[in-house]
Design an enzyme around this catalytic site. Structure first.
Site, PDB file in Angstrom:
ATOM      1  N   TRP A 103       0.809  -1.219   0.000  1.00  0.00           N
ATOM      2  CA  TRP A 103       0.000   0.000   0.000  1.00  0.00           C
ATOM      3  C   TRP A 103       0.843   1.269   0.000  1.00  0.00           C
ATOM      4  O   TRP A 103       0.490   2.251  -0.651  1.00  0.00           O
ATOM      5  CB  TRP A 103      -1.011  -0.021   1.155  1.00  0.00           C
ATOM      6  CG  TRP A 103      -2.048  -1.079   0.910  1.00  0.00           C
ATOM      7  CD1 TRP A 103      -2.166  -2.278   1.547  1.00  0.00           C
ATOM      8  CD2 TRP A 103      -3.063  -1.067  -0.115  1.00  0.00           C
ATOM      9  NE1 TRP A 103      -3.197  -3.008   0.996  1.00  0.00           N
ATOM     10  CE2 TRP A 103      -3.758  -2.292  -0.019  1.00  0.00           C
ATOM     11  CE3 TRP A 103      -3.439  -0.152  -1.092  1.00  0.00           C
ATOM     12  CZ2 TRP A 103      -4.826  -2.622  -0.866  1.00  0.00           C
ATOM     13  CZ3 TRP A 103      -4.501  -0.474  -1.936  1.00  0.00           C
ATOM     14  CH2 TRP A 103      -5.176  -1.687  -1.825  1.00  0.00           C
ATOM     15  N   ASP A 172      -1.038   6.447   6.508  1.00  0.00           N
ATOM     16  CA  ASP A 172      -2.171   5.626   6.073  1.00  0.00           C
ATOM     17  C   ASP A 172      -2.423   4.605   7.177  1.00  0.00           C
ATOM     18  O   ASP A 172      -1.658   3.666   7.365  1.00  0.00           O
ATOM     19  CB  ASP A 172      -1.822   4.929   4.755  1.00  0.00           C
ATOM     20  CG  ASP A 172      -2.925   3.983   4.295  1.00  0.00           C
ATOM     21  OD1 ASP A 172      -3.947   3.849   5.007  1.00  0.00           O
ATOM     22  OD2 ASP A 172      -2.764   3.367   3.223  1.00  0.00           O
ATOM     23  N   LYS A 196     -12.361  -1.460   7.480  1.00  0.00           N
ATOM     24  CA  LYS A 196     -11.674  -2.519   8.229  1.00  0.00           C
ATOM     25  C   LYS A 196     -12.025  -2.406   9.713  1.00  0.00           C
ATOM     26  O   LYS A 196     -12.612  -3.299  10.286  1.00  0.00           O
ATOM     27  CB  LYS A 196     -10.174  -2.430   8.001  1.00  0.00           C
ATOM     28  CG  LYS A 196      -9.831  -2.694   6.537  1.00  0.00           C
ATOM     29  CD  LYS A 196      -8.559  -2.029   6.118  1.00  0.00           C
ATOM     30  CE  LYS A 196      -8.405  -1.963   4.624  1.00  0.00           C
ATOM     31  NZ  LYS A 196      -8.521  -3.236   3.902  1.00  0.00           N
TER      32      LYS A 196
HETATM   33  N1  PMP Z   1      -4.305   1.413   2.388  1.00  0.00           N
HETATM   34  C1  PMP Z   1      -4.337   0.255   3.075  1.00  0.00           C
HETATM   35  C2  PMP Z   1      -3.344   0.031   4.170  1.00  0.00           C
HETATM   36  C3  PMP Z   1      -5.305  -0.703   2.749  1.00  0.00           C
HETATM   37  O1  PMP Z   1      -5.340  -1.863   3.411  1.00  0.00           O
HETATM   38  C4  PMP Z   1      -6.233  -0.436   1.724  1.00  0.00           C
HETATM   39  C5  PMP Z   1      -7.350  -1.394   1.355  1.00  0.00           C
HETATM   40  N2  PMP Z   1      -7.088  -2.718   1.468  1.00  0.00           N
HETATM   41  C6  PMP Z   1      -6.140   0.762   1.027  1.00  0.00           C
HETATM   42  C7  PMP Z   1      -5.167   1.659   1.409  1.00  0.00           C
HETATM   43  C8  PMP Z   1      -7.075   1.094  -0.109  1.00  0.00           C
HETATM   44  O2  PMP Z   1      -8.299   1.459   0.385  1.00  0.00           O
HETATM   45  P1  PMP Z   1      -9.528   1.767  -0.581  1.00  0.00           P
HETATM   46  O3  PMP Z   1      -9.905   0.482  -1.223  1.00  0.00           O
HETATM   47  O4  PMP Z   1     -10.569   2.318   0.345  1.00  0.00           O
HETATM   48  O5  PMP Z   1      -9.084   2.792  -1.571  1.00  0.00           O
END
Ligand code: PMP
Length: 362
Positions: A103, A172, A196
């Site tokens: 991520w 994040d 989450k």
């Molecule tokens: N950052 C992290 C740490 C994630 O786990 C996720 C989703 N799995 C995201 C960003 C992306 O989130 P979204 O699908 O809401 O854009």
């Protein structure tokens, strides 16, 4: 009613049963209002109270200081990957990224109008740990430094925030927000998609320090401009009303039934320990991904030494009411996501199943 299984999905993920029951009970008509949350105006007094209560709950749980704004935005964490550099690194200064997994890399990729500096990259160690403090040299003139507090796929989590000097820390926290107390004052901006630990998909929480709002360039499109979004209190356009309502119910549950993030963190550590112990004591039958000092309390990825057993493991687990344990397609194997709403009993059931499966297949 259909029986609920133990759902180890990485997100959207398990929600507190109490919050789901409350939503179901009040779905046709909010008490005293006679209208469903799905039908009410975002400018109504009722919704104004709901969004204010969601914010107040977050402020209380995370001890958010007065000089930080709380925004409820759309577009997921992914849109924040792009919005952050557009707002915070507009003055010519380049941002810096500490990369500990998938991520963080995706976040850096969304920096389009600046040249990000990679402060540290976990690639050479297969993203199995976070950096030590002495491995970090953050450029003092960076616009901000970005971390992913918990890498959901690799299961790598910062036990504490890195010290980044005077540079604003941007985090994040999508997969560990509300799982433990954090000192918000260490951050310039902290953001998290809700699906989450905080609620359903559809809303992203952004906590940003007031002074950083002054960096938002006036020429940005309105929906990407933090300063404007903060001025309009997240009501520049129709917000995700239902998702914000669910964030309120989930944080109500945290305050009412858990009490504090200190207590939530204690429970989460206990849950994670059950699984890591099962992995460590399996004599190599199960292999964890992250190094012990960087192990995530939220996502526990592991492989079976004999990959041919992956499918039988997942099938048998599902037969036992333990679902969504398949690892992310990029790393394979298995992953147990054990967010706040996963009860200890669910983790115990998984631990027992893992011990049993190991015993019968080694
Ligand atoms: N950052 C992290 C740490 C994630 O786990 C996720 C989703 N799995 C995201 C960003 C992306 O989130 P979204 O699908 O809401 O854009």
């Amino acid at each position: 009613m259909e029986k609920r299984v133990f759902n180890f999905s990485p997100g959207p993920a398990v929600l507190p049963t109490a919050a789901l029951e409350e939503a179901r009970r009040d779905l046709l008509a909010l008490p005293g209002v006679g209208i469903s949350i799905l039908e009410i105006s975002h400018r109504s007094a009722t919704f104004t109270e709901i969004i204010a209560a969601a914010e107040a709950n977050l402020r209380k749980l995370l001890a958010i200081p007065e000089n930080y704004r709380v925004l409820f935005l759309q577009g997921g964490a992914l849109l924040q990957f792009a919005t952050i550099p557009m707002n915070l690194s507009s003055g010519g200064a380049n941002p810096a990224y500490i990369l500990t997994g998938t991520w963080g890399n995706k976040a850096m990729k969304e920096v389009k109008a600046a040249e990000p500096t990679v402060v540290w990259d976990g690639k050479s160690t297969n993203n199995s740990r976070v950096p030590t403090q002495d491995e970090l040299e953050v450029p003092a003139d960076a616009a901000y430094v970005h971390i992913t507090s918990n890498e959901t796929i690799q299961g790598v989590q910062f036990p504490v925030e890195p010290d980044v000097g005077g540079v604003p820390l941007v985090c994040d926290s999508s997969s560990d927000i509300l799982s433990r107390p954090v000192d918000i004052e260490k951050y310039g901006l902290l953001y998290a998609c809700a699906q989450k630990n905080a609620g359903p998909a559809g809303v992203t929480i952004v906590i940003v320090r007031d002074d950083l709002l002054e960096r938002s360039p006036a020429e940005l499109p309105s929906m990407l401009n933090y300063k404007l979004l903060a001025e309009k209190k997240s009501l520049l356009n129709t917000p995700p009303v239902f998702a914000i309502y669910m964030v309120k119910l989930v944080t109500d549950w945290l305050l009412r039934e858990i009490g504090s993030l200190e207590e939530m963190a204690r429970i989460n550590r206990r849950k994670a320990q059950l699984l890591y112990d099962a992995i460590d004591r399996s004599g190599g039958f199960y292999q964890g991904h992250a190094e012990p000092g960087s192990r995530s309390v939220m996502n526990v990825p592991f492989r079976l030494a004999d990959a041919a057993l992956d499918v039988p493991f997942l099938e048998r687990a599902a037969e036992n009411g333990l679902t969504s344990l398949k690892g992310h397609r990029s790393v394979g194997g298995c992953r147990a996501s054990i967010y706040n709403a996963m009860p200890v009993e669910g983790v115990q059931a998984l631990r027992d199943f893992m011990l049993d499966f190991c015993e019968n297949n080694k």
